[in-house]
Motif scaffolding. Structure first.
Motif, PDB file in Angstrom:
ATOM      1  N   ASP A 292       0.828  -1.215   0.000  1.00 50.24           N
ATOM      2  CA  ASP A 292       0.000   0.000   0.000  1.00 50.24           C
ATOM      3  C   ASP A 292       0.859   1.260   0.000  1.00 50.24           C
ATOM      4  O   ASP A 292       0.547   2.243  -0.693  1.00 50.24           O
ATOM      5  N   ALA A 293       1.948   1.235   0.762  1.00 49.80           N
ATOM      6  CA  ALA A 293       2.826   2.404   0.836  1.00 49.80           C
ATOM      7  C   ALA A 293       3.493   2.678  -0.512  1.00 49.80           C
ATOM      8  O   ALA A 293       3.625   3.835  -0.926  1.00 49.80           O
TER       9      ALA A 293
ATOM     10  N   GLU B 143       0.984   4.198  -2.866  1.00 46.68           N
ATOM     11  CA  GLU B 143       0.768   5.610  -2.531  1.00 46.68           C
ATOM     12  C   GLU B 143       1.946   6.473  -2.986  1.00 46.68           C
ATOM     13  O   GLU B 143       1.760   7.549  -3.565  1.00 46.68           O
TER      14      GLU B 143
ATOM     15  N   SER C 274       1.996   6.667  -6.823  1.00 43.94           N
ATOM     16  CA  SER C 274       0.842   7.444  -7.287  1.00 43.94           C
ATOM     17  C   SER C 274       1.149   8.933  -7.197  1.00 43.94           C
ATOM     18  O   SER C 274       0.813   9.710  -8.099  1.00 43.94           O
ATOM     19  N   GLN C 275       1.809   9.333  -6.092  1.00 40.26           N
ATOM     20  CA  GLN C 275       2.190  10.732  -5.936  1.00 40.26           C
ATOM     21  C   GLN C 275       3.244  11.136  -6.968  1.00 40.26           C
ATOM     22  O   GLN C 275       3.177  12.218  -7.558  1.00 40.26           O
TER      23      GLN C 275
ATOM     24  N   SER D  29     -11.063   5.563  -5.947  1.00 42.06           N
ATOM     25  CA  SER D  29     -10.398   6.073  -4.755  1.00 42.06           C
ATOM     26  C   SER D  29      -9.341   7.114  -5.108  1.00 42.06           C
ATOM     27  O   SER D  29      -8.550   6.925  -6.032  1.00 42.06           O
ATOM     28  N   GLY D  30      -9.356   8.231  -4.380  1.00 41.88           N
ATOM     29  CA  GLY D  30      -8.330   9.256  -4.540  1.00 41.88           C
ATOM     30  C   GLY D  30      -8.559  10.224  -5.673  1.00 41.88           C
ATOM     31  O   GLY D  30      -7.738  11.125  -5.906  1.00 41.88           O
TER      32      GLY D  30
ATOM     33  N   TYR E  36      -8.887  13.830  -4.401  1.00 40.00           N
ATOM     34  CA  TYR E  36      -7.590  14.217  -3.832  1.00 40.00           C
ATOM     35  C   TYR E  36      -6.615  14.634  -4.944  1.00 40.00           C
ATOM     36  O   TYR E  36      -5.955  15.676  -4.861  1.00 40.00           O
ATOM     37  N   HIS E  37      -6.527  13.808  -5.980  1.00 40.88           N
ATOM     38  CA  HIS E  37      -5.592  14.119  -7.063  1.00 40.88           C
ATOM     39  C   HIS E  37      -6.042  15.347  -7.855  1.00 40.88           C
ATOM     40  O   HIS E  37      -5.210  16.134  -8.319  1.00 40.88           O
TER      41      HIS E  37
END
Length: 381
Positions: free
Chosen positions: A67-68, A71, A74-75, A307-308, A311-312
């Motif tokens: 998951d990390a 993330e 993705s950033q 999801s997200g 945010y993005h």
């Protein structure tokens, strides 16, 4: 302590290598941007990104970091996209034209919601300095239709009240119609209970007003639970109805101007809940113009249902150092549990950072519309 220092030094070395690799990656990203621009290839390739993230996740030796890692990358991908957008979008046009001012002359037609004496008419008269020919409309949508069919040059609609919040119907209409916000005006709202000249407070059995008028005076109305409260039309329309029907048991919640216009009597002054009750009105046009010194922009967009996504999308504002002043969501008609987001933010359509953010959002959202750019009233949100 020595062990801690040793470990921190090792982390510093790793971070140095990561920084160097990141800079090298960003150089490659910009070279890809040049290739995409030359060959007309879109920046955003969601299938490629999903494939890349899946590969990274499956190749991990220690799955607890999955998951990390997703993330983190993705950033990195989001940062890379923004860099490519900045390289590609620098001179793109948003489709709006700057003008020095919006003028209203004797022949200018301005559609506004409500009857003569309404708060919306007051906003129109104040914004255009009493110039132009106002035409009252029975519904919010009729104002939009008047602009769409070129029966009016401008329109005026209420959009937000300081005590009851936004008028959601207006947001839906702004998304639906090809009309644009060119200005805003704030009016201090003083609601008065009006009756016929011979009426007394004890005679009243039924009270008419717009839904917002009833909401904004709810504390006063609770004192008279036997009254029938009837929503319909504008506050000025309610005053006109009471006057025309000549029923001593009927009253209206409306402005001072409306009550005086229709020859009514004050039964109770200043009955609104909030002492400083204000409504923000928008001025709209069917042309994509904005005043050159406009410093607020309104947009709406629809996002992929994943999801997200929000945010993005908001990261485009953060990356371009843009300050948001409002964000709201509205359900999309005919699509259960899907939402359209409405955002106000500070900036000019002439700013490179604003252009970059808007064009980036346009390319990543399912749909995006610039609702307008305008000069905000001081302290309005």
């Amino acid at each position: 302590m020595n062990d801690m220092l040793k470990l921190r030094n090792e982390i510093d070395e790793v971070d140095k290598k990561l920084k160097e690799l990141f800079e090298y990656r960003m150089d490659l990203v910009l070279k890809i941007a040049e290739y995409k621009k030359k060959n007309g290839i879109p920046v955003y390739d969601p299938a490629r990104e999903e494939e890349k993230l899946s590969q990274l996740k499956n190749s991990l030796a220690d799955k607890k970091n999955a998951d990390a890692v997703v993330e983190l990358f993705s950033q990195i991908m989001a940062i890379s996209r923004r860099a490519q957008y900045a390289a590609i979008n620098s001179a793109d046009d948003l489709g709006f034209t700057a003008v020095d001012e919006f003028e209203a002359g004797d022949d200018t037609v301005i559609a506004y919601y409500g009857e003569t004496g309404s708060f919306t008419e007051q906003a129109m008269l104040e914004y255009f300095d009493g110039k132009g020919k106002g035409i009252p409309m029975g519904t919010f949508e009729e104002v939009m239709e008047a602009l769409k069919n070129n029966k009016a040059d401008y329109g005026v609609l209420p959009i937000e009240n300081s005590s009851t919040g936004t008028l959601s119907d207006i947001f839906d209409l702004l998304a639906e119609y090809d009309n644009y916000i060119i200005g805003e005006h704030v009016v201090a709202i003083n609601h008065i209970l009006w009756g016929l000249p011979d009426a007394e407070l004890s005679d009243i059995k039924r009270v008419y007003s717009h839904r917002q008028g009833l909401l904004q005076c709810s504390n006063f109305l609770k004192k008279y639970p036997h009254w029938e409260l009837v929503e319909g039309g504008s506050t000025a329309g309610a005053a006109k109805k009471v006057s025309m029907e000549n029923d001593i048991t009927q009253a209206a919640i409306a402005s001072r101007r409306a009550g005086e216009t229709y020859g009514l009597k004050i039964l109770k002054p200043s009955i609104h809940n909030e002492e400083h009750n204000q409504t923000r009105f928008i001025i709209i046009s069917n042309k994509r113009n904005y005043i050159r010194n406009a410093k607020r922009i309104s947009i709406c967009f629809v996002l992929p249902h994943k999801s997200g996504a929000l945010y993005h999308m908001l990261s485009h504002f953060i990356h371009n150092n843009i300050n948001l002043t409002k964000i709201e969501s509205r359900p999309i008609k005919g699509q259960a549990f899907r939402y359209r987001f409405f955002i106000d933010f500070e900036g000019s359509l002439e700013d490179l950072e604003v252009k970059n953010a808007l064009l980036s959002i346009k390319k990543e959202a399912l749909e995006m519309k610039i609702l307008g750019s305008y000069v905000p009233v001081p302290n309005s949100n």
